[in-house]
Design an enzyme around this catalytic site. Structure first.
Site, mmCIF file in Angstrom:
data_model
loop_
_atom_site.group_PDB
_atom_site.id
_atom_site.type_symbol
_atom_site.label_atom_id
_atom_site.label_comp_id
_atom_site.label_asym_id
_atom_site.label_seq_id
_atom_site.Cartn_x
_atom_site.Cartn_y
_atom_site.Cartn_z
ATOM 1 N N HIS A 274 39.039 44.473 34.287
ATOM 2 C CA HIS A 274 39.075 43.005 34.246
ATOM 3 C C HIS A 274 40.423 42.550 33.691
ATOM 4 O O HIS A 274 41.453 42.887 34.244
ATOM 5 C CB HIS A 274 37.865 42.528 33.426
ATOM 6 C CG HIS A 274 37.586 41.057 33.454
ATOM 7 N ND1 HIS A 274 38.142 40.180 34.340
ATOM 8 C CD2 HIS A 274 36.765 40.299 32.654
ATOM 9 C CE1 HIS A 274 37.689 38.955 34.109
ATOM 10 N NE2 HIS A 274 36.856 39.000 33.077
ATOM 11 N N HIS A 313 39.617 43.549 44.350
ATOM 12 C CA HIS A 313 38.921 42.436 43.690
ATOM 13 C C HIS A 313 37.509 42.349 44.263
ATOM 14 O O HIS A 313 37.289 42.582 45.438
ATOM 15 C CB HIS A 313 39.672 41.114 43.949
ATOM 16 C CG HIS A 313 39.309 40.041 42.987
ATOM 17 N ND1 HIS A 313 38.191 39.270 43.138
ATOM 18 C CD2 HIS A 313 39.894 39.644 41.835
ATOM 19 C CE1 HIS A 313 38.114 38.402 42.151
ATOM 20 N NE2 HIS A 313 39.133 38.619 41.323
ATOM 21 N N ASP A 371 46.763 40.436 38.559
ATOM 22 C CA ASP A 371 47.314 41.295 37.500
ATOM 23 C C ASP A 371 48.444 42.194 37.967
ATOM 24 O O ASP A 371 49.076 42.861 37.150
ATOM 25 C CB ASP A 371 46.192 42.165 36.924
ATOM 26 C CG ASP A 371 45.157 41.314 36.211
ATOM 27 O OD1 ASP A 371 43.985 41.329 36.617
ATOM 28 O OD2 ASP A 371 45.548 40.587 35.280
#
Ligand code: SDX
Length: 436
Positions: A274, A313, A371
Site C-alpha cells: 500500500h 493496482h 508510487d
C-alpha cells in the site's frame, strides 16, 4: 460540512439467487451516479448463508460521494473534478476543503478555511515528550502511529462525534497537526531540534520549513519544490475505499475517537503493498542501479522472486492517472534542479517501457501506479527515503477524515462486523493432560 448522502438511485432491477436446494431470494440492484451497479445483498442472511470475498475483490462497503475511480479507463475524480485539473489548477488546502465539504470554496470560504488550518498547526507541548520513548533510528511511520494516536488522549473528552461542529474542528486539527508531527518525526530521527510552524507561510511552505529549517540559519523554501510537493499531496489526498481508508472507516464505525482512527489508517498505510510502496519502489530502483540490469530484474519478477514495486493496482487496469502526472512532475522538478540526467529517473522510464511491452505485465494489466515515480520526486525535493510514506500519510489524512466524517454523518451507519467461513475444529470435549 455537508451531511451528504449518496443519491443511490433505486432501480426496479433485481438479481435472483437460487440455491441448489431450490430456495431463492431476490436482491435489488442499486445504481450510483457513476460506476458499476451493486447488488444489495443485505437480506442474504435470511437464507442462512454469507457471501465470501476475503480481500474484497467484488465487495462495496459503503455509499460515498467523495472520490470516483474508473480503473479500466484510468479516471480519478475528487467530488467530480478530474485529478489532472486539480493537480494543475488547485492547491492542497483548496482540495482539502473540496474533499471535506463537497464543493470548491468561494474566496471567502477559502480564506476562512486556510486561516483556521494555519492557526491549528501547533501541537500541545506535552506531545513532544512522546518522541523520547522512541529510538532515534525508529522508522518514522512507527513514530507517526504512536504520536498521532496520542492526540486522542488530548481531545478525547472534548469530542462528541455526533456533533458536526466537533467533527469539523477535529478534522481541521488533524489536517493542521499531522504535518507538524511528521516534521517533528523527521527532526527527531536526524537529531535536530523541533522547528515550530510559522503562520506567515502557506501550508506546504510551512511543512518544508518545519522539515528543513534549523535554528542556526534562515530557510526559504524553493517555490518549485513547494509546488512539486503540493502536487504530490493533491495526488495522494484520497482514493475511494483503499486498505487504509477502509481501516479508518471500520475503526470509526465503533465510535472510536477520530485521532485514534487516523492512527489506524497510518498503520495500514505503512505496508509495502500500500503506501509503503513509494519507499520500496525507490529502494528497488537503487538496487537495480543501472538500465543494463533491467532485463535481469524483470526476469526475476516474472520468475516470481519479487514484485515490481510501484506497479499494479487492485482497481487500475490501465495507467494510474496519478502516475502520469507524477512522471511529468518528475521531469519538471529534475529539469528545474538541472538533474535531467538523473540516473534513477532514466532507469524508471526504461523499466516502465520494458514492462509495458512485456506480455507478462500486459496480460496481468500491470501499469505504473502513483508510487512508481513519487519516490524520485520526493528524493529530488530532499525528503529522506524513510519519510516517503509519512508524506503519503500527510496527504491522505484529508481523505481519511473526509471519509470518516461522511460515514459518521450518515445517521444510518452501523458498526462494521464481517462474518467468516469457519474451517476450524468441530465441537469436542476438554482433554485431561493424561489423555493428550
Ligand atoms: C497504493 O487501493 C488503492 O487505491 C491504493 C492506493 C491509494 O491511493 O490508496 O492507490 C495506493 O497502495 C498503490 C499500490 C502500491 N503497491 C505497489 O506498488 C506494490 C506492488 N503492487 C502489488 O503488490 C499489487 O499490484 C497490488 C497489491 C497493488 C494489487 O494486487 P492485487 O490486486 O491483489 O493483485 P494480485 O496480487 O492478485 O496480482 C494479480 C497478478 C498476480 O500474478 P498471477 O498470480 O496471476 O501469476 O499480478 C501479479 C501477481 O503476482 N502482480 C504483480 C504485481 N502486482 C500484481 N507481479 C509483479 N509485480 C507487481 N507489482
Amino acid at each position: 460540512m455537508e451531511n451528504e448522502r449518496s443519491e443511490v438511485l433505486q432501480s426496479k432491477r433485481v438479481a435472483t439467487l437460487t440455491l441448489d436446494d431450490g430456495r431463492s431470494i431476490e436482491f435489488p440492484i442499486l445504481s450510483g451516479t457513476l460506476g458499476p451497479d451493486v447488488i444489495d445483498i443485505r437480506t442474504l442472511s435470511k437464507l442462512g448463508v454469507f457471501t465470501y470475498d476475503p480481500a474484497f475483490f467484488a465487495t462495496s462497503s459503503c455509499t460515498s460521494n467523495i472520490t470516483f475511480i474508473d480503473g479500466d479507463a484510468g479516471l480519478l475524480y475528487y467530488r467530480g473534478y478530474p485529478i489532472e485539473q486539480l493537480a494543475e489548477k488547485s492547491d492542497f488546502l483548496e482540495v482539502c476543503y473540496l474533499l471535506l465539504n463537497g464543493e470548491l470554496p468561494t474566496a471567502e470560504q477559502k480564506a476562512g478555511f486556510n486561516n483556521s488550518i494555519t492557526h491549528h498547526t501547533m501541537v500541545h507541548d506535552q506531545l513532544a515528550r512522546f518522541f523520547n520513548g522512541f529510538r532515534r533510528d525508529a522508522h518514522p511511520m512507527a513514530v507517526m502511529v504512536g504520536v498521532v494516536g496520542a492526540l486522542s488522549a488530548f481531545y478525547h473528552d472534548s469530542l462528541d462525534i455526533n456533533n458536526p461542529q466537533h467533527r469539523e474542528i477535529s478534522a481541521q486539527r488533524l489536517l493542521a497537526k499531522v504535518p507538524t508531527i511528521a516534521a517533528m518525526t523527521h527532526k527527531y530521527s536526524v537529531g535536530e531540534p523541533f522547528i515550530y510552524p510559522k503562520n506567515k507561510f502557506g501550508f506546504v511552505e510551512n511543512f518544508m520549513y518545519m522539515m528543513f529549517a534549523t535554528p542556526a540559519e534562515d530557510y526559504v523554501p524553493n517555490p518549485v519544490l513547494v509546488r512539486a510537493l503540493e502536487r504530490i499531496l493533491i495526488l495522494h489526498a484520497d482514493h475511494e475505499q483503499n486498505a487504509s481508508t477502509s481501516t479508518v472507516r471500520l475503526a470509526g464505525s465503533s465510535g472510536a475517537n477520530p485521532f485514534a482512527c487516523i492512527a489506524s489508517g497510518i498503520a495500514a498505510l505503512w505496508g509495502p503493498a500500500h503506501g509503503g510502496a513509494n519507499e520500496a519502489a525507490l529502494k528497488m530502483l537503487e538496487e537495480i542501479g543501472d538500465t543494463s540490469r533491467v532485463p535481469e530484474y524483470v526476469q526475476g519478477v516474472k520468475d516470481k522472486k519479487y514484485k515490481l514495486m510501484g506497479f499494479g493496482h487492485r482497481v487500475y487496469k490501465n495507467m494510474d492517472p496519478r502516475a502520469a502526472v507524477m512522471r511529468q512532475t518528475c521531469y519538471e522538478v529534475l529539469k528545474e534542479l538541472n538533474l535531467e540526467n538523473d540516473k534513477l529517473f532514466a532507469l524508471a522510464m526504461e523499466l516502465e517501457k520494458t514492462a509495458l511491452n512485456d506480455p507478462y505485465f500486459i496480460e496481468r494489466k500491470l501499469y505504473p501506479n502513483v508510487d512508481f515515480y513519487s519516490g524520485i520526486v520526493l528524493r529530488a525535493i530532499g525528503i529522506p527515503i524513510n519519510m516517503f510514506t509519512v508524506i503519503f500519510a500527510v496527504a491522505r489524512t484529508i481523505g481519511w477524515v473526509s471519509q470518516w466524517n461522511e460515514m459518521i454523518a450518515d445517521a444510518e451507519h452501523k458498526i462494521g462486523r464481517p462474518r467468516q467461513l469457519y474451517r476450524g475444529a468441530v465441537r469436542r470435549d476438554y482433554l485431561p493432560m493424561i489423555k493428550r
